[in-house]
Design a protein around this motif. Structure first.
Motif, PDB file in Angstrom:
ATOM      1  N   ARG A  99       0.818  -1.204   0.000  1.00 56.27           N
ATOM      2  CA  ARG A  99       0.000   0.000   0.000  1.00 56.27           C
ATOM      3  C   ARG A  99       0.855   1.260   0.000  1.00 56.27           C
ATOM      4  NH1 ARG A  99      -5.235   0.106  -0.263  1.00 56.27           N
ATOM      5  NH2 ARG A  99      -6.297  -1.497   0.843  1.00 56.27           N
ATOM      6  N   ALA A 100       1.910   1.247   0.776  1.00 56.48           N
ATOM      7  CA  ALA A 100       2.812   2.401   0.807  1.00 56.48           C
ATOM      8  C   ALA A 100       3.504   2.566  -0.545  1.00 56.48           C
ATOM      9  CB  ALA A 100       3.846   2.246   1.913  1.00 56.48           C
ATOM     10  N   LEU A 101       3.841   1.459  -1.176  1.00 55.36           N
ATOM     11  CA  LEU A 101       4.485   1.506  -2.491  1.00 55.36           C
ATOM     12  C   LEU A 101       3.568   2.165  -3.513  1.00 55.36           C
ATOM     13  CD1 LEU A 101       6.981   0.603  -4.136  1.00 55.36           C
ATOM     14  CD2 LEU A 101       5.769  -1.515  -4.588  1.00 55.36           C
ATOM     15  N   VAL A 102       2.306   1.811  -3.499  1.00 52.36           N
ATOM     16  CA  VAL A 102       1.344   2.397  -4.435  1.00 52.36           C
ATOM     17  C   VAL A 102       1.124   3.881  -4.120  1.00 52.36           C
ATOM     18  CG1 VAL A 102      -1.055   2.324  -5.213  1.00 52.36           C
ATOM     19  CG2 VAL A 102       0.205   0.202  -4.913  1.00 52.36           C
ATOM     20  N   ALA A 103       1.015   4.229  -2.848  1.00 46.44           N
ATOM     21  CA  ALA A 103       0.772   5.627  -2.467  1.00 46.44           C
ATOM     22  C   ALA A 103       1.956   6.511  -2.848  1.00 46.44           C
ATOM     23  CB  ALA A 103       0.508   5.712  -0.967  1.00 46.44           C
ATOM     24  N   TRP A 104       3.166   6.080  -2.559  1.00 47.15           N
ATOM     25  CA  TRP A 104       4.345   6.892  -2.887  1.00 47.15           C
ATOM     26  C   TRP A 104       4.570   6.957  -4.386  1.00 47.15           C
ATOM     27  CZ3 TRP A 104       5.873  10.389   0.199  1.00 47.15           C
ATOM     28  CH2 TRP A 104       5.770  10.227   1.572  1.00 47.15           C
ATOM     29  N   THR A 105       4.206   5.906  -5.105  1.00 49.57           N
ATOM     30  CA  THR A 105       4.306   5.952  -6.556  1.00 49.57           C
ATOM     31  C   THR A 105       3.324   6.975  -7.126  1.00 49.57           C
ATOM     32  OG1 THR A 105       5.012   3.655  -6.646  1.00 49.57           O
ATOM     33  CG2 THR A 105       4.125   4.585  -8.668  1.00 49.57           C
ATOM     34  N   GLY A 106       2.138   7.044  -6.567  1.00 48.66           N
ATOM     35  CA  GLY A 106       1.170   8.053  -6.997  1.00 48.66           C
ATOM     36  C   GLY A 106       1.657   9.457  -6.721  1.00 48.66           C
ATOM     37  N   LEU A 107       2.257   9.676  -5.551  1.00 50.08           N
ATOM     38  CA  LEU A 107       2.797  10.994  -5.238  1.00 50.08           C
ATOM     39  C   LEU A 107       3.959  11.340  -6.159  1.00 50.08           C
ATOM     40  CD1 LEU A 107       2.711  13.457  -3.368  1.00 50.08           C
ATOM     41  CD2 LEU A 107       4.404  12.302  -1.964  1.00 50.08           C
ATOM     42  N   PHE A 108       4.833  10.374  -6.434  1.00 45.88           N
ATOM     43  CA  PHE A 108       5.948  10.607  -7.354  1.00 45.88           C
ATOM     44  C   PHE A 108       5.430  10.991  -8.733  1.00 45.88           C
ATOM     45  CE2 PHE A 108       8.603   8.932 -10.756  1.00 45.88           C
ATOM     46  CZ  PHE A 108       9.783   9.620 -10.531  1.00 45.88           C
ATOM     47  N   THR A 109       4.458  10.253  -9.218  1.00 42.78           N
ATOM     48  CA  THR A 109       3.909  10.524 -10.546  1.00 42.78           C
ATOM     49  C   THR A 109       3.243  11.898 -10.601  1.00 42.78           C
ATOM     50  OG1 THR A 109       3.546   8.157 -10.847  1.00 42.78           O
ATOM     51  CG2 THR A 109       2.361   9.634 -12.326  1.00 42.78           C
ATOM     52  N   GLY A 110       2.452  12.218  -9.595  1.00 40.14           N
ATOM     53  CA  GLY A 110       1.771  13.512  -9.573  1.00 40.14           C
ATOM     54  C   GLY A 110       2.735  14.686  -9.500  1.00 40.14           C
ATOM     55  N   ALA A 111       3.749  14.590  -8.644  1.00 43.79           N
ATOM     56  CA  ALA A 111       4.714  15.685  -8.514  1.00 43.79           C
ATOM     57  C   ALA A 111       5.546  15.839  -9.784  1.00 43.79           C
ATOM     58  CB  ALA A 111       5.620  15.446  -7.306  1.00 43.79           C
ATOM     59  N   THR A 112       5.925  14.724 -10.387  1.00 45.79           N
ATOM     60  CA  THR A 112       6.708  14.795 -11.622  1.00 45.79           C
ATOM     61  C   THR A 112       5.879  15.393 -12.756  1.00 45.79           C
ATOM     62  OG1 THR A 112       7.968  12.865 -10.909  1.00 45.79           O
ATOM     63  CG2 THR A 112       8.135  13.475 -13.216  1.00 45.79           C
ATOM     64  N   LEU A 113       4.627  14.990 -12.875  1.00 40.78           N
ATOM     65  CA  LEU A 113       3.767  15.555 -13.914  1.00 40.78           C
ATOM     66  C   LEU A 113       3.507  17.043 -13.678  1.00 40.78           C
ATOM     67  CD1 LEU A 113       1.187  12.689 -14.512  1.00 40.78           C
ATOM     68  CD2 LEU A 113       3.085  13.397 -15.970  1.00 40.78           C
ATOM     69  N   ALA A 114       3.359  17.442 -12.426  1.00 37.93           N
ATOM     70  CA  ALA A 114       3.191  18.868 -12.130  1.00 37.93           C
ATOM     71  C   ALA A 114       4.455  19.639 -12.512  1.00 37.93           C
ATOM     72  CB  ALA A 114       2.868  19.065 -10.650  1.00 37.93           C
ATOM     73  N   GLY A 115       5.623  19.049 -12.270  1.00 37.77           N
ATOM     74  CA  GLY A 115       6.868  19.681 -12.684  1.00 37.77           C
ATOM     75  C   GLY A 115       6.979  19.802 -14.192  1.00 37.77           C
ATOM     76  N   PHE A 116       6.584  18.735 -14.905  1.00 43.08           N
ATOM     77  CA  PHE A 116       6.559  18.805 -16.376  1.00 43.08           C
ATOM     78  C   PHE A 116       5.631  19.910 -16.854  1.00 43.08           C
ATOM     79  CE2 PHE A 116       8.081  14.320 -17.052  1.00 43.08           C
ATOM     80  CZ  PHE A 116       9.135  14.675 -17.870  1.00 43.08           C
ATOM     81  N   TRP A 117       4.470  20.008 -16.234  1.00 43.94           N
ATOM     82  CA  TRP A 117       3.520  21.035 -16.627  1.00 43.94           C
ATOM     83  C   TRP A 117       4.107  22.427 -16.397  1.00 43.94           C
ATOM     84  CZ3 TRP A 117       0.732  24.685 -13.709  1.00 43.94           C
ATOM     85  CH2 TRP A 117      -0.261  25.348 -14.423  1.00 43.94           C
ATOM     86  N   LEU A 118       4.787  22.607 -15.265  1.00 42.94           N
ATOM     87  CA  LEU A 118       5.403  23.899 -14.996  1.00 42.94           C
ATOM     88  C   LEU A 118       6.548  24.202 -15.968  1.00 42.94           C
ATOM     89  CD1 LEU A 118       5.370  24.088 -11.120  1.00 42.94           C
ATOM     90  CD2 LEU A 118       4.161  25.538 -12.736  1.00 42.94           C
ATOM     91  N   ILE A 119       7.269  23.165 -16.410  1.00 47.50           N
ATOM     92  CA  ILE A 119       8.302  23.382 -17.425  1.00 47.50           C
ATOM     93  C   ILE A 119       7.657  23.893 -18.701  1.00 47.50           C
ATOM     94  CG2 ILE A 119       9.901  22.195 -18.987  1.00 47.50           C
ATOM     95  CD1 ILE A 119      10.755  20.477 -16.655  1.00 47.50           C
ATOM     96  N   SER A 120       6.545  23.301 -19.101  1.00 43.58           N
ATOM     97  CA  SER A 120       5.886  23.757 -20.330  1.00 43.58           C
ATOM     98  C   SER A 120       5.344  25.169 -20.167  1.00 43.58           C
ATOM     99  CB  SER A 120       4.769  22.798 -20.728  1.00 43.58           C
ATOM    100  OG  SER A 120       3.678  22.879 -19.825  1.00 43.58           O
ATOM    101  N   MET A 121       4.827  25.496 -18.974  1.00 46.64           N
ATOM    102  CA  MET A 121       4.344  26.859 -18.743  1.00 46.64           C
ATOM    103  C   MET A 121       5.498  27.852 -18.760  1.00 46.64           C
ATOM    104  SD  MET A 121       1.085  27.015 -18.518  1.00 46.64           S
ATOM    105  CE  MET A 121       0.988  25.844 -19.822  1.00 46.64           C
ATOM    106  N   ALA A 122       6.619  27.494 -18.169  1.00 41.77           N
ATOM    107  CA  ALA A 122       7.787  28.383 -18.184  1.00 41.77           C
ATOM    108  C   ALA A 122       8.274  28.587 -19.617  1.00 41.77           C
ATOM    109  CB  ALA A 122       8.907  27.807 -17.323  1.00 41.77           C
ATOM    110  N   GLY A 123       8.229  27.533 -20.427  1.00 45.13           N
ATOM    111  CA  GLY A 123       8.599  27.664 -21.844  1.00 45.13           C
ATOM    112  C   GLY A 123       7.659  28.584 -22.578  1.00 45.13           C
ATOM    113  N   ARG A 124       6.394  28.531 -22.235  1.00 45.83           N
ATOM    114  CA  ARG A 124       5.414  29.404 -22.897  1.00 45.83           C
ATOM    115  C   ARG A 124       5.614  30.863 -22.447  1.00 45.83           C
ATOM    116  NH1 ARG A 124      -0.504  27.332 -22.736  1.00 45.83           N
ATOM    117  NH2 ARG A 124       0.511  25.781 -24.021  1.00 45.83           N
ATOM    118  N   TRP A 125       5.920  31.061 -21.147  1.00 43.21           N
ATOM    119  CA  TRP A 125       6.127  32.416 -20.646  1.00 43.21           C
ATOM    120  C   TRP A 125       7.402  33.038 -21.222  1.00 43.21           C
ATOM    121  CZ3 TRP A 125       5.161  30.359 -15.108  1.00 43.21           C
ATOM    122  CH2 TRP A 125       3.789  30.249 -14.893  1.00 43.21           C
ATOM    123  N   LEU A 126       8.424  32.194 -21.397  1.00 42.44           N
ATOM    124  CA  LEU A 126       9.700  32.718 -21.915  1.00 42.44           C
ATOM    125  C   LEU A 126       9.692  32.872 -23.426  1.00 42.44           C
ATOM    126  CD1 LEU A 126      12.245  30.730 -19.738  1.00 42.44           C
ATOM    127  CD2 LEU A 126      11.643  33.138 -19.553  1.00 42.44           C
TER     128      LEU A 126
END
Length: 127
Positions: A99-126
Motif C-alpha cells: 500500500r505504501a508503495l502504491v501511495a508513494w508511486t502516486g505521489l511521485f507521478t503527480g509531482a513529476t507531472l506537475a513539474g513537467f507542466w510547470l516546465i511547459s508553462m515556463a517555456g510558454r512564458w519565456l
C-alpha cells in the motif's frame, strides 16, 4: 454462429461462479497490480527514475543559467517532492509494504507531472 454473450449452464457449480484469482475487480486493484508487479518484477525501475529525475533537474538548472531567468527553476520544488517520494518508494519496496508503495508511486507521478507542466508553462512564458 457464435453467440456474443456467454451462455450459462444451469448445472454449473456455484464455486465456479466466483472470480478467479487473476480477475481484476476495480481500478484500485488494477493500479496496485500494475505498480507492485512493475516494482517487484523489474528492480532497475527506481534507478531509472532517479536518472530521469536527475536529468530533469539538471535541465532546469541549465535553462535557468542560459536564459538568465528564474522561471525555469519553478519546477524544482516539485522535483524535490518527487525525489523524496522516490526515496520512500525504495524503502517501501525493501520493506515489502504494497500500500505504501502504491501511495508513494502516486505521489511521485503527480509531482513529476506537475513539474513537467510547470516546465511547459515556463517555456510558454519565456517564448
Amino acid at each position: 454462429m457464435v453467440p456474443l454473450t456467454p451462455t450459462k449452464d444451469e448445472n454449473e457449480a456455484p464455486e465456479l461462479e466466483a472470480a478467479s484469482p487473476r480477475e481484476v475487480r476495480g481500478l484500485v486493484e488494477l493500479t496496485e497490480r500494475i505498480v507492485i508487479g512493475a516494482y517487484r518484477g523489474h528492480p532497475w525501475i527506481p534507478r531509472a527514475l532517479t536518472i530521469v529525475l536527475g536529468v530533469l533537474v539538471v535541465t532546469c538548472l541549465v535553462a535557468g543559467v542560459v536564459r538568465l531567468s528564474p522561471l525555469p527553476l519553478i519546477p524544482l520544488p516539485f522535483f524535490a517532492g518527487s525525489a523524496y517520494a522516490l526515496f520512500r518508494i525504495k524503502s517501501a519496496r525493501a520493506a515489502g509494504t504494497n500500500r505504501a508503495l502504491v501511495a508513494w508511486t502516486g505521489l511521485f507521478t503527480g509531482a513529476t507531472l506537475a513539474g513537467f507542466w510547470l516546465i511547459s508553462m515556463a517555456g510558454r512564458w519565456l517564448g
